[in-house]
Design a protein around this motif. Structure first.
Motif, PDB file in Angstrom:
ATOM      1  N   ALA A  91       0.825  -1.205   0.000  1.00 24.64           N
ATOM      2  CA  ALA A  91       0.000   0.000   0.000  1.00 24.64           C
ATOM      3  C   ALA A  91       0.860   1.256   0.000  1.00 24.64           C
ATOM      4  O   ALA A  91       0.415   2.325  -0.449  1.00 24.64           O
ATOM      5  CB  ALA A  91      -0.936   0.002   1.212  1.00 24.64           C
ATOM      6  N   PHE A  92       2.087   1.139   0.487  1.00 22.67           N
ATOM      7  CA  PHE A  92       2.991   2.287   0.511  1.00 22.67           C
ATOM      8  C   PHE A  92       3.932   2.293  -0.688  1.00 22.67           C
ATOM      9  O   PHE A  92       4.321   3.356  -1.171  1.00 22.67           O
ATOM     10  CB  PHE A  92       3.795   2.278   1.819  1.00 22.67           C
ATOM     11  CG  PHE A  92       2.941   2.330   3.042  1.00 22.67           C
ATOM     12  CD1 PHE A  92       2.443   3.533   3.514  1.00 22.67           C
ATOM     13  CD2 PHE A  92       2.600   1.162   3.719  1.00 22.67           C
ATOM     14  CE1 PHE A  92       1.638   3.586   4.639  1.00 22.67           C
ATOM     15  CE2 PHE A  92       1.798   1.201   4.848  1.00 22.67           C
ATOM     16  CZ  PHE A  92       1.302   2.420   5.308  1.00 22.67           C
ATOM     17  N   GLY A  93       4.292   1.126  -1.171  1.00 18.95           N
ATOM     18  CA  GLY A  93       5.242   1.057  -2.277  1.00 18.95           C
ATOM     19  C   GLY A  93       4.632   1.257  -3.650  1.00 18.95           C
ATOM     20  O   GLY A  93       5.233   1.904  -4.522  1.00 18.95           O
ATOM     21  N   LEU A  94       3.439   0.708  -3.875  1.00 23.88           N
ATOM     22  CA  LEU A  94       2.851   0.754  -5.220  1.00 23.88           C
ATOM     23  C   LEU A  94       2.605   2.171  -5.737  1.00 23.88           C
ATOM     24  O   LEU A  94       2.898   2.455  -6.907  1.00 23.88           O
ATOM     25  CB  LEU A  94       1.562  -0.071  -5.248  1.00 23.88           C
ATOM     26  CG  LEU A  94       1.753  -1.592  -5.336  1.00 23.88           C
ATOM     27  CD1 LEU A  94       0.429  -2.312  -5.155  1.00 23.88           C
ATOM     28  CD2 LEU A  94       2.379  -1.979  -6.673  1.00 23.88           C
ATOM     29  N   PRO A  95       2.049   3.094  -4.940  1.00 24.53           N
ATOM     30  CA  PRO A  95       1.878   4.455  -5.478  1.00 24.53           C
ATOM     31  C   PRO A  95       3.202   5.126  -5.828  1.00 24.53           C
ATOM     32  O   PRO A  95       3.287   5.863  -6.817  1.00 24.53           O
ATOM     33  CB  PRO A  95       1.161   5.200  -4.347  1.00 24.53           C
ATOM     34  CG  PRO A  95       0.487   4.136  -3.546  1.00 24.53           C
ATOM     35  CD  PRO A  95       1.421   2.958  -3.621  1.00 24.53           C
ATOM     36  N   LEU A  96       4.249   4.870  -5.034  1.00 28.36           N
ATOM     37  CA  LEU A  96       5.547   5.481  -5.323  1.00 28.36           C
ATOM     38  C   LEU A  96       6.155   4.912  -6.595  1.00 28.36           C
ATOM     39  O   LEU A  96       6.658   5.664  -7.452  1.00 28.36           O
ATOM     40  CB  LEU A  96       6.500   5.249  -4.138  1.00 28.36           C
ATOM     41  CG  LEU A  96       6.096   5.927  -2.817  1.00 28.36           C
ATOM     42  CD1 LEU A  96       7.081   5.555  -1.711  1.00 28.36           C
ATOM     43  CD2 LEU A  96       6.039   7.441  -2.989  1.00 28.36           C
ATOM     44  N   PRO A 107       9.841   0.193 -17.572  1.00 33.74           N
ATOM     45  CA  PRO A 107      10.896  -0.784 -17.237  1.00 33.74           C
ATOM     46  C   PRO A 107      11.620  -0.499 -15.934  1.00 33.74           C
ATOM     47  O   PRO A 107      11.859  -1.417 -15.136  1.00 33.74           O
ATOM     48  CB  PRO A 107      11.846  -0.694 -18.441  1.00 33.74           C
ATOM     49  CG  PRO A 107      10.953  -0.273 -19.571  1.00 33.74           C
ATOM     50  CD  PRO A 107       9.983   0.683 -18.961  1.00 33.74           C
ATOM     51  N   LEU A 108      11.980   0.758 -15.669  1.00 32.18           N
ATOM     52  CA  LEU A 108      12.787   1.070 -14.481  1.00 32.18           C
ATOM     53  C   LEU A 108      12.102   0.644 -13.178  1.00 32.18           C
ATOM     54  O   LEU A 108      12.707  -0.117 -12.390  1.00 32.18           O
ATOM     55  CB  LEU A 108      13.119   2.565 -14.454  1.00 32.18           C
ATOM     56  CG  LEU A 108      13.886   3.053 -13.213  1.00 32.18           C
ATOM     57  CD1 LEU A 108      15.233   2.346 -13.115  1.00 32.18           C
ATOM     58  CD2 LEU A 108      14.075   4.570 -13.255  1.00 32.18           C
ATOM     59  N   PRO A 109      10.864   1.068 -12.881  1.00 30.07           N
ATOM     60  CA  PRO A 109      10.254   0.640 -11.615  1.00 30.07           C
ATOM     61  C   PRO A 109       9.965  -0.859 -11.554  1.00 30.07           C
ATOM     62  O   PRO A 109      10.003  -1.443 -10.468  1.00 30.07           O
ATOM     63  CB  PRO A 109       8.956   1.456 -11.538  1.00 30.07           C
ATOM     64  CG  PRO A 109       8.668   1.854 -12.934  1.00 30.07           C
ATOM     65  CD  PRO A 109      10.002   2.028 -13.586  1.00 30.07           C
ATOM     66  N   CYS A 110       9.697  -1.472 -12.697  1.00 31.49           N
ATOM     67  CA  CYS A 110       9.482  -2.926 -12.699  1.00 31.49           C
ATOM     68  C   CYS A 110      10.757  -3.667 -12.326  1.00 31.49           C
ATOM     69  O   CYS A 110      10.732  -4.606 -11.509  1.00 31.49           O
ATOM     70  CB  CYS A 110       8.977  -3.390 -14.064  1.00 31.49           C
ATOM     71  SG  CYS A 110       7.268  -2.936 -14.418  1.00 31.49           S
ATOM     72  N   HIS A 111      11.892  -3.256 -12.907  1.00 32.77           N
ATOM     73  CA  HIS A 111      13.162  -3.907 -12.592  1.00 32.77           C
ATOM     74  C   HIS A 111      13.572  -3.640 -11.139  1.00 32.77           C
ATOM     75  O   HIS A 111      14.016  -4.557 -10.434  1.00 32.77           O
ATOM     76  CB  HIS A 111      14.263  -3.414 -13.531  1.00 32.77           C
ATOM     77  CG  HIS A 111      14.045  -3.778 -14.968  1.00 32.77           C
ATOM     78  ND1 HIS A 111      13.420  -4.945 -15.352  1.00 32.77           N
ATOM     79  CD2 HIS A 111      14.371  -3.135 -16.131  1.00 32.77           C
ATOM     80  CE1 HIS A 111      13.367  -5.011 -16.674  1.00 32.77           C
ATOM     81  NE2 HIS A 111      13.942  -3.926 -17.169  1.00 32.77           N
ATOM     82  N   LEU A 112      13.426  -2.388 -10.698  1.00 35.87           N
ATOM     83  CA  LEU A 112      13.792  -2.050  -9.318  1.00 35.87           C
ATOM     84  C   LEU A 112      12.943  -2.827  -8.318  1.00 35.87           C
ATOM     85  O   LEU A 112      13.456  -3.402  -7.356  1.00 35.87           O
ATOM     86  CB  LEU A 112      13.616  -0.547  -9.080  1.00 35.87           C
ATOM     87  CG  LEU A 112      14.666   0.385  -9.678  1.00 35.87           C
ATOM     88  CD1 LEU A 112      14.286   1.841  -9.435  1.00 35.87           C
ATOM     89  CD2 LEU A 112      16.036   0.103  -9.073  1.00 35.87           C
ATOM     90  N   GLY A 113      11.632  -2.827  -8.558  1.00 32.15           N
ATOM     91  CA  GLY A 113      10.731  -3.512  -7.644  1.00 32.15           C
ATOM     92  C   GLY A 113      10.995  -5.008  -7.592  1.00 32.15           C
ATOM     93  O   GLY A 113      11.067  -5.601  -6.508  1.00 32.15           O
ATOM     94  N   ALA A 114      11.142  -5.623  -8.767  1.00 35.02           N
ATOM     95  CA  ALA A 114      11.384  -7.072  -8.810  1.00 35.02           C
ATOM     96  C   ALA A 114      12.696  -7.426  -8.126  1.00 35.02           C
ATOM     97  O   ALA A 114      12.790  -8.439  -7.412  1.00 35.02           O
ATOM     98  CB  ALA A 114      11.400  -7.556 -10.257  1.00 35.02           C
ATOM     99  N   GLY A 115      13.728  -6.593  -8.333  1.00 32.02           N
ATOM    100  CA  GLY A 115      15.016  -6.851  -7.680  1.00 32.02           C
ATOM    101  C   GLY A 115      14.901  -6.778  -6.167  1.00 32.02           C
ATOM    102  O   GLY A 115      15.450  -7.630  -5.442  1.00 32.02           O
ATOM    103  N   VAL A 367      -2.340   6.142 -10.238  1.00 29.03           N
ATOM    104  CA  VAL A 367      -3.696   6.079  -9.690  1.00 29.03           C
ATOM    105  C   VAL A 367      -4.116   4.631  -9.426  1.00 29.03           C
ATOM    106  O   VAL A 367      -4.830   4.349  -8.465  1.00 29.03           O
ATOM    107  CB  VAL A 367      -4.709   6.786 -10.615  1.00 29.03           C
ATOM    108  CG1 VAL A 367      -5.083   5.933 -11.826  1.00 29.03           C
ATOM    109  CG2 VAL A 367      -5.969   7.172  -9.837  1.00 29.03           C
ATOM    110  N   VAL A 368      -3.636   3.696 -10.256  1.00 28.73           N
ATOM    111  CA  VAL A 368      -3.941   2.282  -9.996  1.00 28.73           C
ATOM    112  C   VAL A 368      -3.175   1.802  -8.762  1.00 28.73           C
ATOM    113  O   VAL A 368      -3.672   0.963  -7.999  1.00 28.73           O
ATOM    114  CB  VAL A 368      -3.606   1.429 -11.228  1.00 28.73           C
ATOM    115  CG1 VAL A 368      -3.876  -0.050 -10.956  1.00 28.73           C
ATOM    116  CG2 VAL A 368      -4.442   1.874 -12.426  1.00 28.73           C
ATOM    117  N   GLY A 369      -1.980   2.352  -8.543  1.00 30.57           N
ATOM    118  CA  GLY A 369      -1.255   2.043  -7.313  1.00 30.57           C
ATOM    119  C   GLY A 369      -2.029   2.499  -6.085  1.00 30.57           C
ATOM    120  O   GLY A 369      -2.114   1.780  -5.081  1.00 30.57           O
TER     121      GLY A 369
END
Length: 420
Positions: A91-96, A107-115, A367-369
């Protein structure tokens, strides 16, 4: 951009990213769009499958944490706190991460988040949960790092689908497949934990996050997508319109109903001395959600749902909890859970369309976050409140009724478009 819900204007998601050439002049009848029709278009199957795979940890990790913590000698209450921490952290990470996607691309937030998810879960699998404070940090980082796949997917639908009818169906398809995450995820975690160990389940969740995020972020539409510029110094972002904040509050209430359902299932199983009801109730709810989403995609208006449809669906969702207040045998309780379950996915779909239409330009992923955050906070609140209230079905009914009151107070007739 209108700052209030409107009475008779279609809720149409704005087209983002590369635009298609304009169709020939003249009236165009919207083509019927089914789930199969959506998946036939380029990259749609890959994007959806990758998004579901990348979100599997959301269903797997809470169960794996419960099993891992108990195997390490912690009480069920302590194990539950770790699972709850993981449930709230996104709930705190997804909007950011969603805002980062709207500023720098997907690509950047997907790679950072997955890592972050992979490292945190693998460290937790190797170290175990014996040191509770360290385990809590790993759990919080794994939850906060969840890649913005849901928001990214909804930003991409208009770029890979030919018209608004297909986009609306894609929203329903995406909302329906989320039920798979929360049915298949726990089953995978339980199966692998029993076969190998809870640590193996955590490792598989890490692998799913990486594989799904990589497959999503490296797809051509995700690489080609470019965010829309947003005003400088806009700190509120997607939360700027009051109507968005109102709708997110309503979604917290919707989340409370689902969070309370799990506890209500456990309480009903104890009252009826039928252990299967604890798992059967949420399973029926989720299966009905899949069916309701498919039916909604078939029956939705050709011009798309309007804000009044959101209010109607919320009212029906609230009314669907009423039969569960009666003293009923266990099979009837399980069967009646299908009523709110079948309305849950259509309600989420129309709410998603409304949020996308009302969100300021350049905030489609963020907004979906926020939507995911609202539902997750509601889930946590529903679970926390349902216990002291004895797991009674009055709590989801009350939350759904408050949602209807909130939406009815904010819905006003207007001819102003919800989004331009």
């Amino acid at each position: 951009m209108a700052h209030a819900q409107v009475g008779d204007t279609p809720l149409t998601a704005p087209v983002l990213g590369p635009r298609r050439s304009a169709p020939a002049a003249g009236p165009v009848k919207p083509a019927p769009a089914s789930f199969r029709a959506v998946l036939r278009h380029r990259s749609c199957s890959r994007l959806l499958a990758a998004s579901v795979a990348g979100r599997l940890p959301l269903g797997m990790v809470p169960v794996a944490l419960l099993l891992a913590a108990q195997a390490d000698g912690h009480s069920l209450a302590t194990a539950g706190l770790l699972a709850a921490l993981y449930g709230i952290a996104p709930a705190f990470g997804l909007p950011l991460l969603g805002r980062l996607a709207d500023l720098r691309g997907l690509p950047l937030p997907c790679h950072l988040g997955a890592g972050l998810v992979a490292v945190s879960l693998c460290v937790l699998a190797a170290a175990g949960t014996s040191h509770l404070a360290f385990a809590a940090v790993c759990v919080a980082l794994a939850g906060a790092g969840c890649p913005p796949l849901e928001g990214g997917l909804r930003s991409l639908w208009p770029t890979v689908l030919p018209d608004a009818a297909h986009v609306r169906t894609a929203y329903a398809l995406d909302s329906s497949t989320q039920e798979i995450v929360y049915v298949a995820g726990p089953a995978l975690a339980i199966g692998l934990a029993g076969w190998l160990s809870p640590a193996a389940a955590l490792a598989l969740a890490a692998a799913a996050a990486v594989a799904g995020s990589l497959a999503f972020a490296t797809a051509a539409p995700a690489r080609a997508w470019r965010p829309i510029a947003r005003p400088r110094g806009d700190r509120l972002g997607a939360l700027r319109p009051p109507a968005v904040r109102t709708l997110l509050t309503a979604l917290v209430l919707v989340g409370i109903t689902v969070g309370a359902l799990d506890v209500a299932g456990v309480a009903a199983a104890e009252r009826h001395h039928t252990a299967w009801l604890a798992g059967g109730l949420p399973t029926v709810f989720s299966a009905a959600g899949l069916a309701g989403g498919a039916l909604f995609a078939r029956l939705q208006p050709a011009t798309g749902p309007r804000p009044r449809h959101l209010l109607w669906l919320a009212g029906l969702f609230a009314a669907a909890w009423l039969p569960l207040l009666a003293p009923l045998p266990a099979p009837a309780i399980c069967a009646l859970a299908a009523l709110p379950g079948a309305l849950f996915v259509p309600l989420l779909t129309v709410a998603s369309l409304a949020l996308t239409a009302l969100a300021p330009a350049g905030t489609s992923t963020e907004v979906v976050g926020w939507m995911s955050s609202a539902i997750r906070l509601g889930l946590a609140a529903g679970t926390a409140l349902a216990g002291p209230l004895g797991g009674h079905f009055a709590l989801p009914l009350l939350a759904a009724a408050l949602c209807v009151l909130l939406l009815s107070a904010r819905t006003t007739p207007s001819s102003t478009p919800a989004a331009v």
